[in-house]
Design a protein around this motif. Sequence first.
Motif, PDB file in Angstrom:
ATOM      1  N   UNK A 148     -11.370   2.352   2.371  1.00 54.43           N
ATOM      2  CA  UNK A 148     -11.238   3.773   2.046  1.00 54.43           C
ATOM      3  C   UNK A 148     -11.679   4.027   0.614  1.00 54.43           C
ATOM      4  N   UNK A 149     -12.196   5.211   0.398  1.00 51.80           N
ATOM      5  CA  UNK A 149     -12.444   5.722  -0.945  1.00 51.80           C
ATOM      6  C   UNK A 149     -11.576   6.968  -1.060  1.00 51.80           C
ATOM      7  N   UNK A 150     -10.665   6.941  -2.033  1.00 50.58           N
ATOM      8  CA  UNK A 150      -9.670   8.019  -2.153  1.00 50.58           C
ATOM      9  C   UNK A 150      -9.788   8.704  -3.505  1.00 50.58           C
ATOM     10  N   UNK A 151      -9.855  10.026  -3.481  1.00 49.70           N
ATOM     11  CA  UNK A 151      -9.789  10.836  -4.698  1.00 49.70           C
ATOM     12  C   UNK A 151      -8.444  11.560  -4.680  1.00 49.70           C
ATOM     13  N   UNK A 152      -7.644  11.326  -5.700  1.00 55.04           N
ATOM     14  CA  UNK A 152      -6.367  12.029  -5.832  1.00 55.04           C
ATOM     15  C   UNK A 152      -6.619  13.202  -6.773  1.00 55.04           C
ATOM     16  N   UNK A 153      -6.691  14.385  -6.208  1.00 57.34           N
ATOM     17  CA  UNK A 153      -7.041  15.564  -6.992  1.00 57.34           C
ATOM     18  C   UNK A 153      -5.850  16.503  -7.156  1.00 57.34           C
ATOM     19  N   UNK A 154      -5.584  16.871  -8.402  1.00 54.70           N
ATOM     20  CA  UNK A 154      -4.679  17.979  -8.673  1.00 54.70           C
ATOM     21  C   UNK A 154      -5.512  19.249  -8.651  1.00 54.70           C
ATOM     22  N   UNK A 155      -5.190  20.186  -7.747  1.00 60.09           N
ATOM     23  CA  UNK A 155      -6.022  21.376  -7.532  1.00 60.09           C
ATOM     24  C   UNK A 155      -5.320  22.620  -8.091  1.00 60.09           C
ATOM     25  N   UNK A 156      -6.056  23.365  -8.915  1.00 64.11           N
ATOM     26  CA  UNK A 156      -5.501  24.545  -9.598  1.00 64.11           C
ATOM     27  C   UNK A 156      -5.473  25.790  -8.710  1.00 64.11           C
ATOM     28  N   UNK A 157      -5.115  25.613  -7.462  1.00 67.01           N
ATOM     29  CA  UNK A 157      -5.067  26.747  -6.550  1.00 67.01           C
ATOM     30  C   UNK A 157      -4.335  26.316  -5.289  1.00 67.01           C
ATOM     31  N   UNK A 158      -3.806  27.281  -4.547  1.00 69.57           N
ATOM     32  CA  UNK A 158      -3.231  26.991  -3.239  1.00 69.57           C
ATOM     33  C   UNK A 158      -4.183  27.497  -2.153  1.00 69.57           C
ATOM     34  N   UNK A 159      -4.324  26.708  -1.090  1.00 69.30           N
ATOM     35  CA  UNK A 159      -5.205  27.060   0.024  1.00 69.30           C
ATOM     36  C   UNK A 159      -4.356  27.273   1.278  1.00 69.30           C
ATOM     37  N   UNK A 160      -4.006  28.526   1.585  1.00 74.34           N
ATOM     38  CA  UNK A 160      -3.154  28.779   2.751  1.00 74.34           C
ATOM     39  C   UNK A 160      -3.797  28.390   4.076  1.00 74.34           C
ATOM     40  N   UNK A 161      -5.131  28.262   4.113  1.00 74.80           N
ATOM     41  CA  UNK A 161      -5.810  27.887   5.358  1.00 74.80           C
ATOM     42  C   UNK A 161      -5.687  26.397   5.676  1.00 74.80           C
ATOM     43  N   UNK A 191       0.827  -1.217   0.000  1.00 71.49           N
ATOM     44  CA  UNK A 191       0.000   0.000   0.000  1.00 71.49           C
ATOM     45  C   UNK A 191       0.857   1.260   0.000  1.00 71.49           C
ATOM     46  N   UNK A 192       2.099   1.160   0.450  1.00 74.40           N
ATOM     47  CA  UNK A 192       2.971   2.330   0.582  1.00 74.40           C
ATOM     48  C   UNK A 192       3.678   2.590  -0.750  1.00 74.40           C
ATOM     49  N   UNK A 193       2.910   3.123  -1.705  1.00 76.61           N
ATOM     50  CA  UNK A 193       3.429   3.367  -3.056  1.00 76.61           C
ATOM     51  C   UNK A 193       3.093   4.795  -3.473  1.00 76.61           C
ATOM     52  N   UNK A 194       3.460   5.165  -4.682  1.00 76.35           N
ATOM     53  CA  UNK A 194       3.191   6.515  -5.176  1.00 76.35           C
ATOM     54  C   UNK A 194       2.965   6.490  -6.676  1.00 76.35           C
ATOM     55  N   UNK A 195       2.413   7.592  -7.203  1.00 71.47           N
ATOM     56  CA  UNK A 195       2.300   7.737  -8.659  1.00 71.47           C
ATOM     57  C   UNK A 195       2.309   9.223  -9.006  1.00 71.47           C
ATOM     58  N   UNK A 196       2.581   9.513 -10.254  1.00 70.29           N
ATOM     59  CA  UNK A 196       2.561  10.888 -10.755  1.00 70.29           C
ATOM     60  C   UNK A 196       1.583  10.982 -11.911  1.00 70.29           C
ATOM     61  N   UNK A 197       0.871  12.097 -11.961  1.00 66.22           N
ATOM     62  CA  UNK A 197      -0.095  12.293 -13.047  1.00 66.22           C
ATOM     63  C   UNK A 197      -0.299  13.789 -13.267  1.00 66.22           C
ATOM     64  N   UNK A 198      -0.215  14.216 -14.507  1.00 68.62           N
ATOM     65  CA  UNK A 198      -0.495  15.602 -14.906  1.00 68.62           C
ATOM     66  C   UNK A 198       0.360  16.616 -14.129  1.00 68.62           C
ATOM     67  N   UNK A 199       1.581  16.198 -13.792  1.00 65.63           N
ATOM     68  CA  UNK A 199       2.475  17.093 -13.074  1.00 65.63           C
ATOM     69  C   UNK A 199       2.304  17.081 -11.565  1.00 65.63           C
ATOM     70  N   UNK A 200       1.340  16.281 -11.074  1.00 71.54           N
ATOM     71  CA  UNK A 200       1.107  16.159  -9.630  1.00 71.54           C
ATOM     72  C   UNK A 200       1.653  14.821  -9.144  1.00 71.54           C
ATOM     73  N   UNK A 201       2.200  14.837  -7.931  1.00 67.64           N
ATOM     74  CA  UNK A 201       2.773  13.625  -7.354  1.00 67.64           C
ATOM     75  C   UNK A 201       1.967  13.237  -6.120  1.00 67.64           C
TER      76      UNK A 201
END
Length: 500
Positions: free
Chosen positions: A309-322, A42-52
Amino acid sequence: MSKKPSAVIIGSGVAGLAIATRLALQGFEVNVYERNAYPGGKLSMFEKDGFRFDAGPSLFTQPDHIEELFEAAGEPIENYFQYKPVSITCKYFFEEGKVINAFADNDLFEEELQQQVAEPAGNLKNYLSASEQLYNDVGSIFLNYSLHKRSTWFHKRIIKALGTVKLSYLFSSFNKYNKKKFSSPEAQQIFNRFATYNGSNPYKAPAMLSLIPHLELNRGVFYPQGGMISITNALYKLAQKKGVHFHFNTGVQYIIHTEGKAKGIVVNNENIAADVVVSNADMYFTWKQLLNRADKARQILKQERSSSALIFYWGINKQFPELDLHNIFFSKNYQQEFATIFAGKKIHPDPTVYVNITAKQETSHAPAGKENWFVMINVPANTGQDWDTLKQQARQYIIDKINRQLNTDIEALIASETVMDPVLIEQQTGSFMGSLYGSSSNTKMAAFKRQPNFTSAIKNLYCCGGTVHPGGGIPLCLKSAAITAAIIQNDQHKKKKQHH
């Protein structure tokens, strides 16, 4: 010169990697067989659309377990792996607009609870003091030794440990315990959440789980440089350095056992002999498929499965400082959420949402001005539900909740999306029904019913990982590997004595 004893490990999850190194240090010739193309489970990673994205576990605590392994191997850990403490362990958002920062500094956290929800001074520190004592007196014994070996029960500390176990730890629910210790509903909910660390329901699981907060809030939360995958990479490189051989894209078909003894494995229709066989696979599949023992597999199913778990890996077009590294958006009705998951086997319409953003620690994990969101909700294990429909519903529930609490339009900001559900979790990691932790801890005897780290029915067959004692999650998987390795070493010592 005598030939080295041989060991095969089935699976290269965290526990499989750790025990491979430990057995190599004991003098075994170790071969690890992994059906995936990569180590880590389970301890793996992937990259997509410039997001890791880290694909699986996102919380790193108790680095001393990894440090101890490297020390035993005589390798400087800093050559493989760096990590640092985080100042906020988690940021909690509540529907009525309250926000609580769980500071790593307990003085600051106590002050935060007083200011935000009027939690009386002293409650937090009293709780964490009791949590630490419970861990030191009880947890350090029961989590570091096999519960199924007579020697554990004659350990010099066991009498003291049993003497400190208040009946309330066993017979009171975790939620009841937390309600007694904290006056504010918000603090109670924050601490009830620790039951999810082993896929359990705080309204059913025993108060013994109150030792878990000690490990996060007293000992700290850490961030591994490079993300969680760096833990896998470090363990893999260490095993290789110690002479372990890895065979990827190589699933094991069967465990060979005759006359009550494991003799090896079958891979690609070829018999491979071994003196010791260790399964790091889910124990349901180990018994059912690798050993052809459906009766033993059915016994495992008598215990309630942990949540998935249900996981959504989202690349978000904004930064949220909060937001911070770890964020929780709580359900308004936590008890109903758990009832929906465990009794209803469905998804609650107001789920608790966890958002992990490693770009807060390493900006290279997302394109400039953007963030990588690992968005997870707890869901039931897979029993044949219509996951396509449930995923669509859950996605909307999550979007609605985040929009409400952050006053945003998050859907318009999603530039990249990948989804992981319980079916895919089972397919990719071999976790039966997609359960993240094997069995739940929703009964007071659950810990004693977990699969032992050895099999009394089949000699020379051992097991480690999240579905055996002491449980799931990175720290417990590392403990599992250490316990199993110690049992193997002891058994080998006995064999040598018998031959002399």
